[in-house]
Design a protein around this motif. Sequence first.
Motif, PDB file in Angstrom:
ATOM      1  N   MET A   1      18.884  31.505 -22.008  1.00 57.83           N
ATOM      2  CA  MET A   1      18.620  30.569 -23.082  1.00 57.83           C
ATOM      3  C   MET A   1      17.118  30.522 -23.350  1.00 57.83           C
ATOM      4  N   PRO A   2      16.678  30.650 -24.592  1.00 56.38           N
ATOM      5  CA  PRO A   2      15.243  30.635 -24.883  1.00 56.38           C
ATOM      6  C   PRO A   2      14.650  29.243 -24.696  1.00 56.38           C
ATOM      7  N   ARG A   3      13.407  29.230 -24.266  1.00 59.51           N
ATOM      8  CA  ARG A   3      12.708  27.954 -24.071  1.00 59.51           C
ATOM      9  C   ARG A   3      12.349  27.350 -25.413  1.00 59.51           C
ATOM     10  N   GLU A   4      12.301  26.027 -25.426  1.00 62.54           N
ATOM     11  CA  GLU A   4      11.929  25.322 -26.656  1.00 62.54           C
ATOM     12  C   GLU A   4      10.452  25.505 -26.936  1.00 62.54           C
ATOM     13  N   ARG A   5      10.125  25.606 -28.196  1.00 64.43           N
ATOM     14  CA  ARG A   5       8.729  25.707 -28.630  1.00 64.43           C
ATOM     15  C   ARG A   5       8.453  24.618 -29.651  1.00 64.43           C
ATOM     16  N   GLY A   6       7.224  24.219 -29.738  1.00 65.59           N
ATOM     17  CA  GLY A   6       6.839  23.247 -30.744  1.00 65.59           C
ATOM     18  C   GLY A   6       6.971  21.814 -30.272  1.00 65.59           C
ATOM     19  N   GLN A   7       6.944  20.925 -31.255  1.00 67.15           N
ATOM     20  CA  GLN A   7       6.926  19.499 -30.965  1.00 67.15           C
ATOM     21  C   GLN A   7       7.993  18.796 -31.800  1.00 67.15           C
ATOM     22  N   LYS A   8       8.814  17.974 -31.160  1.00 73.14           N
ATOM     23  CA  LYS A   8       9.861  17.213 -31.837  1.00 73.14           C
ATOM     24  C   LYS A   8       9.643  15.732 -31.548  1.00 73.14           C
ATOM     25  N   VAL A   9       9.298  14.972 -32.571  1.00 74.56           N
ATOM     26  CA  VAL A   9       9.039  13.543 -32.408  1.00 74.56           C
ATOM     27  C   VAL A   9      10.369  12.806 -32.315  1.00 74.56           C
ATOM     28  N   VAL A  10      10.486  11.974 -31.278  1.00 74.34           N
ATOM     29  CA  VAL A  10      11.701  11.190 -31.057  1.00 74.34           C
ATOM     30  C   VAL A  10      11.540   9.793 -31.642  1.00 74.34           C
ATOM     31  N   ALA A  11      10.427   9.130 -31.331  1.00 73.90           N
ATOM     32  CA  ALA A  11      10.182   7.767 -31.815  1.00 73.90           C
ATOM     33  C   ALA A  11       8.694   7.573 -32.004  1.00 73.90           C
ATOM     34  N   SER A  12       8.335   6.766 -32.998  1.00 72.41           N
ATOM     35  CA  SER A  12       6.925   6.451 -33.209  1.00 72.41           C
ATOM     36  C   SER A  12       6.773   4.953 -33.457  1.00 72.41           C
ATOM     37  N   ASN A  13       5.616   4.456 -33.090  1.00 72.11           N
ATOM     38  CA  ASN A  13       5.317   3.028 -33.208  1.00 72.11           C
ATOM     39  C   ASN A  13       4.328   2.855 -34.357  1.00 72.11           C
ATOM     40  N   ARG A  14       4.837   2.736 -35.579  1.00 71.86           N
ATOM     41  CA  ARG A  14       3.966   2.641 -36.745  1.00 71.86           C
ATOM     42  C   ARG A  14       3.245   1.304 -36.803  1.00 71.86           C
ATOM     43  N   LYS A  15       3.856   0.279 -36.269  1.00 70.61           N
ATOM     44  CA  LYS A  15       3.262  -1.057 -36.302  1.00 70.61           C
ATOM     45  C   LYS A  15       2.016  -1.139 -35.415  1.00 70.61           C
ATOM     46  N   ALA A  16       1.945  -0.291 -34.387  1.00 68.75           N
ATOM     47  CA  ALA A  16       0.792  -0.320 -33.485  1.00 68.75           C
ATOM     48  C   ALA A  16      -0.493   0.022 -34.228  1.00 68.75           C
ATOM     49  N   ARG A  17      -0.428   0.971 -35.149  1.00 67.91           N
ATOM     50  CA  ARG A  17      -1.628   1.346 -35.905  1.00 67.91           C
ATOM     51  C   ARG A  17      -2.054   0.233 -36.853  1.00 67.91           C
ATOM     52  N   HIS A  18      -1.123  -0.637 -37.217  1.00 68.10           N
ATOM     53  CA  HIS A  18      -1.450  -1.772 -38.073  1.00 68.10           C
ATOM     54  C   HIS A  18      -2.015  -2.929 -37.261  1.00 68.10           C
ATOM     55  N   ASP A  19      -1.461  -3.164 -36.074  1.00 69.33           N
ATOM     56  CA  ASP A  19      -1.840  -4.324 -35.273  1.00 69.33           C
ATOM     57  C   ASP A  19      -3.046  -4.090 -34.375  1.00 69.33           C
ATOM     58  N   TYR A  20      -3.376  -2.834 -34.088  1.00 73.76           N
ATOM     59  CA  TYR A  20      -4.443  -2.524 -33.137  1.00 73.76           C
ATOM     60  C   TYR A  20      -5.448  -1.547 -33.740  1.00 73.76           C
ATOM     61  N   LEU A  21      -6.671  -1.659 -33.285  1.00 71.99           N
ATOM     62  CA  LEU A  21      -7.702  -0.682 -33.596  1.00 71.99           C
ATOM     63  C   LEU A  21      -7.649   0.367 -32.490  1.00 71.99           C
ATOM     64  N   ILE A  22      -7.294   1.595 -32.842  1.00 73.87           N
ATOM     65  CA  ILE A  22      -7.099   2.659 -31.863  1.00 73.87           C
ATOM     66  C   ILE A  22      -8.463   3.218 -31.463  1.00 73.87           C
ATOM     67  N   ILE A  23      -8.791   3.118 -30.175  1.00 76.96           N
ATOM     68  CA  ILE A  23     -10.074   3.596 -29.662  1.00 76.96           C
ATOM     69  C   ILE A  23      -9.959   5.042 -29.196  1.00 76.96           C
ATOM     70  N   ASP A  24      -8.979   5.327 -28.349  1.00 80.69           N
ATOM     71  CA  ASP A  24      -8.820   6.652 -27.751  1.00 80.69           C
ATOM     72  C   ASP A  24      -7.337   6.924 -27.537  1.00 80.69           C
ATOM     73  N   VAL A  25      -6.924   8.189 -27.644  1.00 82.77           N
ATOM     74  CA  VAL A  25      -5.512   8.556 -27.520  1.00 82.77           C
ATOM     75  C   VAL A  25      -5.347   9.541 -26.373  1.00 82.77           C
ATOM     76  N   TYR A  26      -4.318   9.332 -25.549  1.00 82.46           N
ATOM     77  CA  TYR A  26      -4.020  10.199 -24.410  1.00 82.46           C
ATOM     78  C   TYR A  26      -2.575  10.669 -24.491  1.00 82.46           C
ATOM     79  N   GLU A  27      -2.332  11.886 -24.015  1.00 82.69           N
ATOM     80  CA  GLU A  27      -0.979  12.414 -23.912  1.00 82.69           C
ATOM     81  C   GLU A  27      -0.582  12.369 -22.443  1.00 82.69           C
TER      82      GLU A  27
END
Length: 157
Positions: A1-27
Motif C-alpha cells: 500500500m502506498p504511503r500517504e503524501r501531502g496534508q489533509k486538514v481534519v478540523a480548524s479553529n477559525r474563532k481562535a484567529r478572531h479571539d486571539y492575537l497569534i504570536i508564534d505557531v508550532y507544529e
Amino acid sequence: MPRERGQKVVASNRKARHDYLIIDVYEAGMSLTGPEVKSLRAGRASLVDGYATIEGGEVWLENVHIPEYTQATWNNGPSRRRRKLLLHGHEIYKLMGKIKESGYTLVPLSIYFKDGRAKVEIALAKGKREYDKRQTLKERQDTLEASRAMSTKGKDW
C-alpha cells in the motif's frame, strides 16, 4: 500500500484567529489511540473549547473533542480526554518561558494529517480585547472594499 503524501486538514479553529492575537505557531505530533485516529480520518473533531497546558515539562492538549469511533469495541476512550503533544525540548522550554508571562496561552489552530501522521498546529497567543476585535474587522472590511473598487475601476460599463 502506498504511503500517504501531502496534508489533509481534519478540523480548524477559525474563532481562535478572531479571539486571539497569534504570536508564534508550532507544529506538534499527537499521542492518540487507534480509534481516535480512525475517527480523525473520518473527519470528525472539534477544537472549539480546546487549549494546551504545560505540566512537568510536557505539553498536554485539553478539552478537544474527538468523538468515539462507532466500529471500535471496548478500547474507545472518553472523547474529551487529555492528549500528550510531542514537541522538541527546546520548543517546550521556550513556550514555558512565554506562558509564565501574563496574558499568553496556547491555542490549537488546526488538526491535520501530514504524510499519514496526525499533527496539531498550536499557537502562542494573547487574548484580544473587544475593541481590538472591532478594529481588525474594520481593517479587513476596508481592504475588501478597496480591492473591490480597484477591480471595478478599470472596467467600462
